[in-house]
Design a protein around this motif. Sequence first.
Motif, PDB file in Angstrom:
ATOM      1  N   GLY A 109      69.888 136.956  41.065  1.00  0.00           N
ATOM      2  CA  GLY A 109      69.774 138.284  41.644  1.00  0.00           C
ATOM      3  C   GLY A 109      70.982 139.118  41.269  1.00  0.00           C
ATOM      4  O   GLY A 109      71.895 138.651  40.594  1.00  0.00           O
ATOM      5  N   PRO A 110      70.999 140.370  41.719  1.00  0.00           N
ATOM      6  CA  PRO A 110      72.113 141.268  41.388  1.00  0.00           C
ATOM      7  C   PRO A 110      73.425 140.797  42.006  1.00  0.00           C
ATOM      8  O   PRO A 110      73.445 140.235  43.093  1.00  0.00           O
ATOM      9  CB  PRO A 110      71.691 142.604  41.991  1.00  0.00           C
ATOM     10  N   MET A 111      74.509 141.058  41.300  1.00  0.00           N
ATOM     11  CA  MET A 111      75.846 140.757  41.788  1.00  0.00           C
ATOM     12  C   MET A 111      76.159 141.638  42.995  1.00  0.00           C
ATOM     13  O   MET A 111      75.849 142.818  42.990  1.00  0.00           O
ATOM     14  CB  MET A 111      76.846 141.053  40.664  1.00  0.00           C
ATOM     15  N   GLN A 112      76.795 141.054  44.002  1.00  0.00           N
ATOM     16  CA  GLN A 112      77.232 141.849  45.145  1.00  0.00           C
ATOM     17  C   GLN A 112      78.316 142.798  44.665  1.00  0.00           C
ATOM     18  O   GLN A 112      79.218 142.389  43.926  1.00  0.00           O
ATOM     19  CB  GLN A 112      77.763 140.931  46.242  1.00  0.00           C
ATOM     20  N   HIS A 113      78.248 144.050  45.035  1.00  0.00           N
ATOM     21  CA  HIS A 113      79.193 145.103  44.631  1.00  0.00           C
ATOM     22  C   HIS A 113      79.088 145.424  43.141  1.00  0.00           C
ATOM     23  O   HIS A 113      80.034 145.934  42.548  1.00  0.00           O
ATOM     24  CB  HIS A 113      80.641 144.747  44.980  1.00  0.00           C
TER      25      HIS A 113
END
Length: 130
Positions: free
Chosen positions: A101-105
């Motif tokens: 999934g997308p990287m946090q921040h």
Amino acid sequence: MRLLHTMLRVGDLDRSIAFYSEVLGMTLLRRKDYPEGKFTLAFIGYGNEADSTVIELTHNWDTTAYELGNGYGHIAIEVDDVYKACDDIRQRGGKITREPGPMQHGASVLAFVEDPDGYKIELLSAKRAD
């Protein structure tokens, strides 16, 4: 697949950049602050990230020093499709410790797998936004 970078957590980013560039002759390739996450990433190496493996220096703003035992972060491998790579790794008995999934921040799509000794390996989509 290819090896992208090795990440090291550092207590003083400017001191580390100076060491890798001035002492070891590497070039600072890019540096980006993530204010919401309170960290900065700096990528340094001997060649362009498109064809060379580099080092990612991570500075967490609230940490000034690390013990050697927790200073190591991970290695990263570029894959065409992070979701498919995780499915393939699972089918071969691998342990996914962070689902794709997308990287946090950030916007990069990533996942983490753990090797038999517990070392983390980051899988990154070939198309990264950061």
